[in-house]
Write a protein that holds these residues in place. Structure first.
Motif, PDB file in Angstrom:
ATOM      1  N   ASN A  52     176.338  27.565  19.308  1.00 56.85           N
ATOM      2  CA  ASN A  52     175.213  26.792  18.787  1.00 56.85           C
ATOM      3  C   ASN A  52     173.948  27.629  18.970  1.00 56.85           C
ATOM      4  N   GLY A  53     172.856  27.162  18.411  1.00 56.40           N
ATOM      5  CA  GLY A  53     171.630  27.948  18.489  1.00 56.40           C
ATOM      6  C   GLY A  53     171.111  28.136  19.890  1.00 56.40           C
ATOM      7  N   SER A  54     171.400  27.176  20.769  1.00 57.24           N
ATOM      8  CA  SER A  54     170.879  27.244  22.135  1.00 57.24           C
ATOM      9  C   SER A  54     171.549  28.330  22.956  1.00 57.24           C
ATOM     10  N   VAL A  55     172.859  28.515  22.784  1.00 59.99           N
ATOM     11  CA  VAL A  55     173.574  29.514  23.589  1.00 59.99           C
ATOM     12  C   VAL A  55     173.559  30.895  22.953  1.00 59.99           C
ATOM     13  N   ASN A  56     173.305  30.950  21.641  1.00 59.82           N
ATOM     14  CA  ASN A  56     173.405  32.231  20.938  1.00 59.82           C
ATOM     15  C   ASN A  56     172.144  33.085  21.028  1.00 59.82           C
ATOM     16  N   TRP A  57     170.977  32.458  21.252  1.00 62.63           N
ATOM     17  CA  TRP A  57     169.731  33.190  21.046  1.00 62.63           C
ATOM     18  C   TRP A  57     168.745  33.172  22.216  1.00 62.63           C
ATOM     19  N   PRO A  58     169.165  33.024  23.462  1.00 60.91           N
ATOM     20  CA  PRO A  58     168.184  33.011  24.555  1.00 60.91           C
ATOM     21  C   PRO A  58     167.533  34.367  24.808  1.00 60.91           C
ATOM     22  N   VAL A  59     168.120  35.434  24.296  1.00 64.18           N
ATOM     23  CA  VAL A  59     167.536  36.773  24.444  1.00 64.18           C
ATOM     24  C   VAL A  59     166.784  37.174  23.181  1.00 64.18           C
ATOM     25  N   ALA A  60     167.408  36.987  22.034  1.00 60.06           N
ATOM     26  CA  ALA A  60     166.801  37.436  20.777  1.00 60.06           C
ATOM     27  C   ALA A  60     165.542  36.658  20.428  1.00 60.06           C
ATOM     28  N   ALA A  61     165.561  35.335  20.597  1.00 57.18           N
ATOM     29  CA  ALA A  61     164.417  34.517  20.186  1.00 57.18           C
ATOM     30  C   ALA A  61     163.132  34.903  20.912  1.00 57.18           C
ATOM     31  N   PRO A  62     163.131  34.984  22.250  1.00 58.51           N
ATOM     32  CA  PRO A  62     161.877  35.377  22.908  1.00 58.51           C
ATOM     33  C   PRO A  62     161.467  36.810  22.609  1.00 58.51           C
ATOM     34  N   ALA A  63     162.448  37.694  22.383  1.00 56.70           N
ATOM     35  CA  ALA A  63     162.110  39.074  22.032  1.00 56.70           C
ATOM     36  C   ALA A  63     161.359  39.127  20.703  1.00 56.70           C
ATOM     37  N   LEU A  64     161.824  38.356  19.731  1.00 57.20           N
ATOM     38  CA  LEU A  64     161.151  38.307  18.435  1.00 57.20           C
ATOM     39  C   LEU A  64     159.789  37.640  18.550  1.00 57.20           C
ATOM     40  N   ALA A  65     159.714  36.548  19.300  1.00 54.28           N
ATOM     41  CA  ALA A  65     158.444  35.834  19.449  1.00 54.28           C
ATOM     42  C   ALA A  65     157.405  36.706  20.137  1.00 54.28           C
ATOM     43  N   SER A  66     157.839  37.499  21.104  1.00 53.33           N
ATOM     44  CA  SER A  66     156.894  38.352  21.830  1.00 53.33           C
ATOM     45  C   SER A  66     156.309  39.435  20.943  1.00 53.33           C
ATOM     46  N   ARG A  67     156.977  39.727  19.842  1.00 51.86           N
ATOM     47  CA  ARG A  67     156.462  40.712  18.883  1.00 51.86           C
ATOM     48  C   ARG A  67     155.628  40.061  17.793  1.00 51.86           C
ATOM     49  N   GLY A  68     155.362  38.780  17.895  1.00 55.60           N
ATOM     50  CA  GLY A  68     154.470  38.118  16.949  1.00 55.60           C
ATOM     51  C   GLY A  68     155.149  37.400  15.800  1.00 55.60           C
ATOM     52  N   HIS A  69     156.473  37.263  15.842  1.00 56.58           N
ATOM     53  CA  HIS A  69     157.179  36.536  14.785  1.00 56.58           C
ATOM     54  C   HIS A  69     157.196  35.038  15.083  1.00 56.58           C
ATOM     55  N   CYS A  70     157.104  34.229  14.041  1.00 52.67           N
ATOM     56  CA  CYS A  70     157.430  32.811  14.163  1.00 52.67           C
ATOM     57  C   CYS A  70     158.947  32.696  14.082  1.00 52.67           C
ATOM     58  N   VAL A  71     159.560  32.097  15.088  1.00 54.14           N
ATOM     59  CA  VAL A  71     161.017  32.107  15.215  1.00 54.14           C
ATOM     60  C   VAL A  71     161.551  30.677  15.185  1.00 54.14           C
ATOM     61  N   PHE A  72     162.628  30.486  14.440  1.00 49.43           N
ATOM     62  CA  PHE A  72     163.253  29.167  14.337  1.00 49.43           C
ATOM     63  C   PHE A  72     164.769  29.338  14.438  1.00 49.43           C
ATOM     64  N   ALA A  73     165.397  28.448  15.188  1.00 51.73           N
ATOM     65  CA  ALA A  73     166.845  28.499  15.392  1.00 51.73           C
ATOM     66  C   ALA A  73     167.442  27.124  15.148  1.00 51.73           C
ATOM     67  N   LEU A  74     168.507  27.080  14.384  1.00 51.75           N
ATOM     68  CA  LEU A  74     169.176  25.815  14.104  1.00 51.75           C
ATOM     69  C   LEU A  74     170.553  25.777  14.758  1.00 51.75           C
ATOM     70  N   THR A  75     171.114  24.578  14.801  1.00 50.81           N
ATOM     71  CA  THR A  75     172.525  24.397  15.123  1.00 50.81           C
ATOM     72  C   THR A  75     173.158  23.664  13.942  1.00 50.81           C
ATOM     73  N   TYR A  76     174.262  24.189  13.443  1.00 52.97           N
ATOM     74  CA  TYR A  76     174.859  23.683  12.216  1.00 52.97           C
ATOM     75  C   TYR A  76     176.385  23.567  12.380  1.00 52.97           C
ATOM     76  N   GLY A  77     177.003  22.954  11.401  1.00 52.35           N
ATOM     77  CA  GLY A  77     178.450  23.015  11.264  1.00 52.35           C
ATOM     78  C   GLY A  77     179.247  22.116  12.173  1.00 52.35           C
ATOM     79  N   ALA A  78     178.710  20.940  12.535  1.00 49.61           N
ATOM     80  CA  ALA A  78     179.485  19.991  13.335  1.00 49.61           C
ATOM     81  C   ALA A  78     180.554  19.319  12.464  1.00 49.61           C
TER      82      ALA A  78
END
Length: 293
Positions: free
Chosen positions: A71-97
């Protein structure tokens, strides 16, 4: 100086259209954002700040798309803050239930998940005011957006698609999928439990349709980052795409000592450094074993 014509002087039909659109636009935008928020993954550091507005240096929000069973919560705890720290607006979803199946996500049919991605992207664009997004996806999350791009109108809304170990041409699961295909009914059992898994087996109807007529769609830039040690999407070179605006990267060509496999590539600092370079080519720094995010 000519006098400004009043609304009353406009043709009645044009005035009606103008008023109608003004009345409908805010609710439609609000509904799009609300639908996207319902899909947003909770607790992802650096992600899903719906007040974020892209800056000139990074005008396109980044949408993170997780892989099968995750899910989005377990997949992106490293990538999301790395992108945000570089000035990107970051969005993560959870899909496919799938109804009745707890915990596991991204197991619904790929086409259904692509429709959820379309809903999420529409909400991100409505919230941020951007005209396009960049997508970074892992495993199924690197392949499934191609369905959105090709069949659900995503080509006009996606600028760059980065796939980390994506299942672009399916997988043999190191031969297990081929073995299962030799047993009558085995793949039907897989499809019943995990439709997305069956969709990702090499030669599936979904992948045959997706890759017919070429791997890419005009107007979208594609980058694939794969690892030689991938034991899930096999052979690893099946992840690569062919066509214009494609860049295929093998992780070990960036750092020969990197041992990351299929799951860890989403957390790998070398892979994520290359993602950052791809999304910000003007400020790219060559990726090597000493790169960090």
């Amino acid at each position: 100086m000519p006098r400004v014509r009043s609304l009353r002087s406009l043709p009645l039909a044009l005035a009606a259209i103008l008023i109608f659109s003004l009345l409908l636009a805010p609710p439609a935008r609000a509904d799009a954002i609300a639908d996207a928020k319902a899909l947003a993954a909770p607790g992802v550091p650096g992600a899903n700040d719906w007040s974020c507005r892209p800056r000139a240096a990074h005008p396109r929000p980044v949408v993170l798309v997780h892989g099968t069973f995750a899910n989005g919560s377990v997949n992106w705890p490293v990538a999301a803050p790395a992108l945000a720290s570089r000035g990107h607006c970051v969005f993560a979803l959870t899909y496919g239930a799938v109804p009745g199946v707890p915990v596991l996500r991204a197991i619904a049919p790929v086409a259904d998940s692509a429709a959820q991605l379309a809903t999420f992207v529409n909400g991100v664009l409505a919230a941020t005011g951007a005209s396009e997004v960049n997508i970074v996806g892992h495993s199924q999350g690197g392949m499934m957006p191609r369905y959105y791009v090709k069949f659900l109108g995503g080509a006009a809304k996606v600028h760059t698609l980065v796939g980390l170990a994506p299942s672009n041409h399916g997988t043999t699961l190191s031969g297990l999928a081929t073995l299962a295909a030799a047993w009558p009914g085995a793949l039907d059992i897989v499809a019943g439990a995990c439709p997305a898994c069956a969709d990702q087996v090499v030669g599936s109807p979904l992948l045959t349709r997706l890759n017919a007529g070429g791997d890419t769609v005009a107007g979208v830039d594609y980058t694939v980052i794969a690892t030689r040690y991938d034991g899930i999407v096999t052979p690893y070179r099946s992840q690569f795409l062919s066509g214009p605006n494609v860049r295929n990267v093998t992780l070990q060509d960036l750092c020969a000592f990197d041992l990351s496999e299929h799951a860890l590539i989403a957390f790998d600092r070398i892979a994520l450094h290359e993602v950052l370079n791809t999304l910000d080519p003007a400020n790219a720094i060559p990726t090597n074993c000493f790169s960090h995010v």
